[in-house]
Scaffold this active site. Sequence first.
Site, short mmCIF file in Angstrom:
data_model
loop_
_atom_site.label_atom_id
_atom_site.label_comp_id
_atom_site.label_asym_id
_atom_site.label_seq_id
_atom_site.Cartn_x
_atom_site.Cartn_y
_atom_site.Cartn_z
N ASP A 12 -19.68 66.02 46.74
CA ASP A 12 -19.94 64.82 45.91
C ASP A 12 -21.39 64.84 45.42
O ASP A 12 -22.18 63.97 45.77
CB ASP A 12 -19.64 63.54 46.72
CG ASP A 12 -20.49 63.39 47.98
OD1 ASP A 12 -20.98 64.42 48.50
OD2 ASP A 12 -20.67 62.25 48.44
N ASP A 17 -25.76 68.12 48.21
CA ASP A 17 -24.54 68.85 47.80
C ASP A 17 -24.91 69.92 46.76
O ASP A 17 -24.36 71.02 46.76
CB ASP A 17 -23.52 67.92 47.15
CG ASP A 17 -23.09 66.80 48.07
OD1 ASP A 17 -22.05 66.91 48.71
OD2 ASP A 17 -23.83 65.79 48.15
N ASN A 41 -21.27 60.03 46.77
CA ASN A 41 -22.64 59.72 46.34
C ASN A 41 -22.66 59.02 44.99
O ASN A 41 -23.66 58.38 44.63
CB ASN A 41 -23.48 60.99 46.28
CG ASN A 41 -23.81 61.51 47.67
OD1 ASN A 41 -23.99 60.73 48.60
ND2 ASN A 41 -23.89 62.82 47.81
N THR A 125 -18.44 68.46 52.13
CA THR A 125 -19.78 67.88 52.29
C THR A 125 -19.83 66.46 51.69
O THR A 125 -20.91 65.98 51.33
CB THR A 125 -20.86 68.78 51.64
OG1 THR A 125 -20.59 68.87 50.23
CG2 THR A 125 -20.90 70.15 52.26
N PHE A 166 -22.56 58.32 56.50
CA PHE A 166 -21.97 57.94 55.22
C PHE A 166 -20.62 58.62 54.94
O PHE A 166 -19.64 57.95 54.56
CB PHE A 166 -22.95 58.23 54.07
CG PHE A 166 -22.34 57.97 52.72
CD1 PHE A 166 -22.17 56.67 52.26
CD2 PHE A 166 -21.89 59.01 51.92
CE1 PHE A 166 -21.58 56.41 51.03
CE2 PHE A 166 -21.31 58.76 50.69
CZ PHE A 166 -21.15 57.46 50.24
N ASN A 167 -20.54 59.96 55.06
CA ASN A 167 -19.30 60.66 54.66
C ASN A 167 -18.09 60.19 55.47
O ASN A 167 -16.98 60.11 54.93
CB ASN A 167 -19.46 62.17 54.83
CG ASN A 167 -20.40 62.78 53.82
OD1 ASN A 167 -20.65 62.19 52.76
ND2 ASN A 167 -20.93 63.95 54.14
N HIS A 240 -28.91 67.68 54.31
CA HIS A 240 -27.73 67.72 55.18
C HIS A 240 -26.72 68.83 54.83
O HIS A 240 -26.34 69.64 55.67
CB HIS A 240 -26.95 66.40 55.08
CG HIS A 240 -27.76 65.16 55.21
ND1 HIS A 240 -28.11 64.63 56.41
CD2 HIS A 240 -28.29 64.34 54.26
CE1 HIS A 240 -28.80 63.51 56.23
NE2 HIS A 240 -28.92 63.32 54.93
N ASP A 241 -26.24 68.77 53.58
CA ASP A 241 -25.01 69.51 53.26
C ASP A 241 -25.10 71.03 53.34
O ASP A 241 -24.14 71.68 53.79
CB ASP A 241 -24.51 69.09 51.87
CG ASP A 241 -24.07 67.64 51.85
OD1 ASP A 241 -23.77 67.09 52.93
OD2 ASP A 241 -24.01 67.04 50.76
#
Length: 311
Positions: A12, A17, A41, A125, A166-167, A240-241
């Site tokens: 996203d 990402d 996102n 992700t 969040f995810n 993060h991703d």
Amino acid sequence: MNQPIPVILDCDPGHDDAMAILLAAANPAVELLGITTVSGNGSLDKVTYNAQRICTLAGIAPPIARGANDPLVGKASAAPTIHGASALDGAELPEPAYDVSPLSAVELIAELVRECDRPVTLIPTGPMTNIASFLLAHPELHSRIEKISFMGGSVTRGNWTPYAEFNIWADPEAADVVLTSGLPIVMTGLNVSHMALATPEVLDRIDALGTHLATTCVDLLKFFAHTYRDVFGMPDPPLHDPVAVACVIDPSIVSTEFLPVSIELNGTLTRGATVVDVHSVTGREANVHVAMDLNVDRFWNMMMDSIRDLG
Ligand code: BDR
Ligand code: CA
């Protein structure tokens, strides 16, 4: 040299990402079969457009298919506070050089998995709606999945609510489908992704690569840094991703523990929490290889190589 690991990135974009796309496209240990998008996102339209623009910027052209606009249950809620109005603010990006696939995300994943001569690794992700929908629609293809390496959740606390990352928060039912699928699962949660900080030194290293792509990455990451400071008070933003991609490229880049992980689907305060049974007190079967530590230097070296190799 071993054959590259075939992967599908379900994302996203989103700043981190976008960097995950670059890593998956450039690293020779993996072959990026396709990209699928999911609202998270930003709206599905925005994140799909962003995936197209990042691929165009990087000079790559994997098939891109649009996925879910809403979670399995309820309605989507985006995260504009972190990624800006476009979901990828901070840099001038080119218009897409190619169109999205006429297939839906689930159709494209099924086609790529069916046609690949080796089992495929899925790397979600974003919210896991597309992956859950694929698993529910195609039980006959489960044996063709090597593993699922996802970014989401946390061994400790959340970032979107006190306990939910969040995810997972954005589609807990989908995460539950994935985690109870019986497939090999690797979880990169906030406890590890918060080690992958895009510090000023990291930005300088990217900048020193001297390419248009590198400069654009720096601009994007500066925006990301700015919102992370404003929203979370963190001096540097966590990338993060790409860590979920790095775990596929080189599993030894993280240390993992095989643990029981469940998703809180109810909870008045904790919906979307990843309940990680670190001390095995529930008696539940272990189902997830949970990343506990990250070799930060090797991670950033991997990212630098990718940005440099894409030119
Ligand atoms: C996750 O949420 C999104 O904002 C990021 O892209 C990452 O996938 C971190 O909680
Ligand atoms: Ca994401």
